[in-house]
Design a protein around this motif. Sequence first.
Motif, PDB file in Angstrom:
ATOM      1  N   THR A  55       0.997  -0.991  -0.067  1.00  0.00           N
ATOM      2  CA  THR A  55       0.528  -0.279   0.197  1.00  0.00           C
ATOM      3  C   THR A  55       0.927   1.112   0.290  1.00  0.00           C
ATOM      4  O   THR A  55       0.491   2.379  -0.204  1.00  0.00           O
ATOM      5  N   ASP A  56       2.067   1.421   0.715  1.00  0.00           N
ATOM      6  CA  ASP A  56       3.085   2.170  -0.325  1.00  0.00           C
ATOM      7  C   ASP A  56       3.667   3.039  -1.040  1.00  0.00           C
ATOM      8  O   ASP A  56       4.858   2.720  -1.139  1.00  0.00           O
ATOM      9  N   THR A  57       2.423   3.360  -1.666  1.00  0.00           N
ATOM     10  CA  THR A  57       2.904   3.451  -3.260  1.00  0.00           C
ATOM     11  C   THR A  57       2.901   5.621  -2.687  1.00  0.00           C
ATOM     12  O   THR A  57       2.389   5.924  -1.957  1.00  0.00           O
ATOM     13  N   PRO A  58       4.128   5.876  -4.017  1.00  0.00           N
ATOM     14  CA  PRO A  58       4.094   7.611  -4.225  1.00  0.00           C
ATOM     15  C   PRO A  58       2.653   7.612  -4.042  1.00  0.00           C
ATOM     16  O   PRO A  58       1.903   8.315  -4.567  1.00  0.00           O
ATOM     17  N   GLY A  59       2.681   9.418  -3.082  1.00  0.00           N
ATOM     18  CA  GLY A  59       2.230   9.734  -3.183  1.00  0.00           C
ATOM     19  C   GLY A  59       1.385  11.057  -1.818  1.00  0.00           C
ATOM     20  O   GLY A  59       2.588  10.712  -1.238  1.00  0.00           O
ATOM     21  N   PHE A  61       1.987  12.203   1.618  1.00  0.00           N
ATOM     22  CA  PHE A  61       2.024  11.483   3.032  1.00  0.00           C
ATOM     23  C   PHE A  61       0.869  10.983   3.839  1.00  0.00           C
ATOM     24  O   PHE A  61       0.656  10.000   4.482  1.00  0.00           O
ATOM     25  N   LYS A  62      -0.272  12.015   3.917  1.00  0.00           N
ATOM     26  CA  LYS A  62      -1.215  11.820   5.031  1.00  0.00           C
ATOM     27  C   LYS A  62      -2.118  10.372   4.367  1.00  0.00           C
ATOM     28  O   LYS A  62      -2.322   9.564   5.135  1.00  0.00           O
ATOM     29  N   GLU A  63      -2.207  10.696   2.963  1.00  0.00           N
ATOM     30  CA  GLU A  63      -2.991   9.583   2.282  1.00  0.00           C
ATOM     31  C   GLU A  63      -1.951   7.668   2.565  1.00  0.00           C
ATOM     32  O   GLU A  63      -2.652   6.744   2.903  1.00  0.00           O
ATOM     33  N   ARG A  64      -0.638   7.862   2.361  1.00  0.00           N
ATOM     34  CA  ARG A  64       0.695   7.264   2.649  1.00  0.00           C
ATOM     35  C   ARG A  64       0.248   6.621   3.888  1.00  0.00           C
ATOM     36  O   ARG A  64       0.187   4.859   4.299  1.00  0.00           O
ATOM     37  N   ARG A  65      -0.003   7.874   5.011  1.00  0.00           N
ATOM     38  CA  ARG A  65       0.309   7.558   5.996  1.00  0.00           C
ATOM     39  C   ARG A  65      -1.460   5.987   6.734  1.00  0.00           C
ATOM     40  O   ARG A  65      -1.748   5.519   7.025  1.00  0.00           O
ATOM     41  N   ASN A  66      -2.322   6.350   6.495  1.00  0.00           N
ATOM     42  CA  ASN A  66      -3.731   6.224   6.839  1.00  0.00           C
ATOM     43  C   ASN A  66      -3.567   4.990   6.347  1.00  0.00           C
ATOM     44  O   ASN A  66      -4.627   3.623   6.955  1.00  0.00           O
ATOM     45  N   PHE A  67      -3.162   4.973   5.160  1.00  0.00           N
ATOM     46  CA  PHE A  67      -3.489   3.824   4.454  1.00  0.00           C
ATOM     47  C   PHE A  67      -2.635   2.068   4.876  1.00  0.00           C
ATOM     48  O   PHE A  67      -2.992   1.528   5.062  1.00  0.00           O
ATOM     49  N   LEU A  68      -0.979   3.101   5.269  1.00  0.00           N
ATOM     50  CA  LEU A  68      -0.262   2.149   6.221  1.00  0.00           C
ATOM     51  C   LEU A  68      -0.901   1.386   7.407  1.00  0.00           C
ATOM     52  O   LEU A  68      -1.105   0.352   7.973  1.00  0.00           O
ATOM     53  N   TRP A  69      -1.651   2.225   8.159  1.00  0.00           N
ATOM     54  CA  TRP A  69      -2.427   1.831   9.652  1.00  0.00           C
ATOM     55  C   TRP A  69      -3.066   1.069   8.630  1.00  0.00           C
ATOM     56  O   TRP A  69      -3.918   0.137  10.548  1.00  0.00           O
TER      57      TRP A  69
END
Length: 736
Positions: A55-59, A61-69
């Motif tokens: 899920t850690d694709t470029p984009g 920061f907030k989107e990456r953080r939310n989807f990582l958790w």
Amino acid sequence: MEFKNKLENFIYGEALADGIKTSIAIVIPPIVAGYFGELYTGVTMSLGAVLAHMTDTPGPFKERRNFLWLSVLFIFIISFLTKTINHLEYVLGLFLIVIVFCSNMLAVWGQRASALGMVIMMSMVMNMNDLRDDLSALQIASYITAGAIWYSIFSLAISTFRPYRMAQQNLADTMIHVSEYIRIKASMFDKDSNYDDIIKKLIDEHVIINEKQSLVRELVFSNKRLVKDQTPIGRSIVFIYSDLIDIFENITATQYDYKKIREEYGDTKAMRKIYNMMNKLAHELKMIAYHINSNKKPKSPTFDFEVELKKIDDAIKELYDEGKKPIVLTKIYINIKQVIYKIDFIHKFFYDDSFSEKKKNPLDHAQNFQPTVNYSPYKMRDHFNIKSSIFRHALRATIVMLAGYAITFIVPTSYHSYWILMTTVVILKPGFSVTKKRNYQRLKGTISGGIIGLLIVLFIHDQGIRFTLMLFFMLLAYTFIRQRYSVGTFYLTAYVLIAFSFYSKIDTITIIEERFMDTIIGGFMAFISCYLIFPTWEKNNMNEYIQKALIADYEFIFLVFKRLADNEVSTTDYKIARKDLFIAMANINSVFQRVISEPKDKQKNADELNSFTIFNQSFVSYSVGLVKIIKKNNSVILTSEHIRLITKILQLLLQNINMYGNYKTENLLKTIIFDEHPVTMEEMTTDDLKNDAELIKNLLEYLYEIVSDFSKVGQVFVENNSKDTESKIEEKKITV
């Protein structure tokens, strides 16, 4: 020097950075755990890191953080439940049905949500084994989740300490592709080049550029730190991106018929000079991109562009002296000057902290370009019907995965039978063409990587050398897996085989036999299902994409005409319309690429779509060509002939939009205020005014011809669709 720059670009690029980050996150748990005699625990944690990475694709920061958790939460829940019911075969099968269907339906909320769905499916599939039957379900789920948490913290920490790095890397990548676009466009001025091949290459490159620009737009306008930052690095990223868009617009612009130019001036020195200049511009942009990527200040321009411009100017003057009137070459010369002007600005941003470009700050309308995703549950409800391609794919994936699960009880060498399901999950995509491509890439990578991995295990017995090679292959696997899937799969297969040799009790030949067989089975099932089970063919979506492209054409050209008539048009409205235009054009180009990858009998209206794609490319180029005239003169004088053509173009475009389905065209109807008493061409007072008026007339005539061609293509679409509908009715009658 060129090789050195390319090597540096790779070393400092996002792909290698992602590969290093992921490899470190995966390899540290086994090393640390192995030190304490718990290698299997470390390997289990590595599985969590691999899952979180998806899920850690470029984009932003907030989107990456939310989807990582979110992925961490689902990894724990799914891993625990799967391990708990692993021995209950029928219950596990029912759970697989629910998970696969629901995970694929997440695609309604966009690409990142789709990646989360992949994590959920892989969390289940990779736990459908008894490889760690000595541990409880809670222990295994906890170890896997710990690995996912470790990866998430590690990845987010890097982004926190280097908040601009991802934007820099992707900006440089976009600039490289724009430079390639310029290099291809330069071939227009080489009379010996194939014109149709150039158009095709430009269309293909435009698809890539649109994807890159969209990503950079997200990274720039969604990064609050970047938006508010007043440091040189923050300002430079924002303004350079804005200038790069302007450069691309300049290069996209067409104010003339290239075929006619090649016929009239193909052998002249002026054409050769323009060809050489555009190649040098492409080279200069590429050099700047390499320096941005390596976080260095570019040196002064590689070429003395003032001298190069003088050569073009002199060559054009020679044509005038010969009695010719190469007005179009003069316009091209002016266009090139504007590109050089922008490149000069980009250079100044690196060397003058107080430098400010005299134009509106791109961040003044940043809120209009921030990506928004609607996560409303109603969006999911709207897709619960057989017409939805996402719903059809979810059903298809569920049926195929259930069949794959049944096969795992039949395959004789099924120690790692979950590989069949894993292969199916990875390969099976909503569209036939993408699945076909991914299938070929995975098979190619698995075979070649398996051979290399086997040779290393059989002939290199030194554990230190083997471990070093494993780390090297791991690094390259996660470097290339997202950009070049077949290359990434090659290294991934080799690295997995070497890794198994350290802790697996099964010999390597047996493992490679399993992996090869499971890849063949999973790949075949994924491929054949796209043809037989709720197939989704691009021909069913053509009308929708074409209509959206025509709407974007109308919205953009309306604003251009409005500004041409000296009506007020805001910069924000123009840039939004331009963005939508380029996205729609890239989408229609992408659809055509997918159509020609489908079976021949499914390529309905493919020739017409190809024609529309080329016409649309020309429409956009000529539209932007009008913008260049406006920017050069601020205001122009319209004649009655101009107004007549503008009116006809807008009316015909509206008719074309309705050809592809009912659309409330009144939503597009707006007003342009023209002068009550337009002048005639003869009333123009200067040669410059007459030349511009003539050029505007030519462009409007080109646009009208293209819109007329849109109509011809649309009529063929309508006729073919009518015949198809009639044949289906007849088939039903015969069946009855």
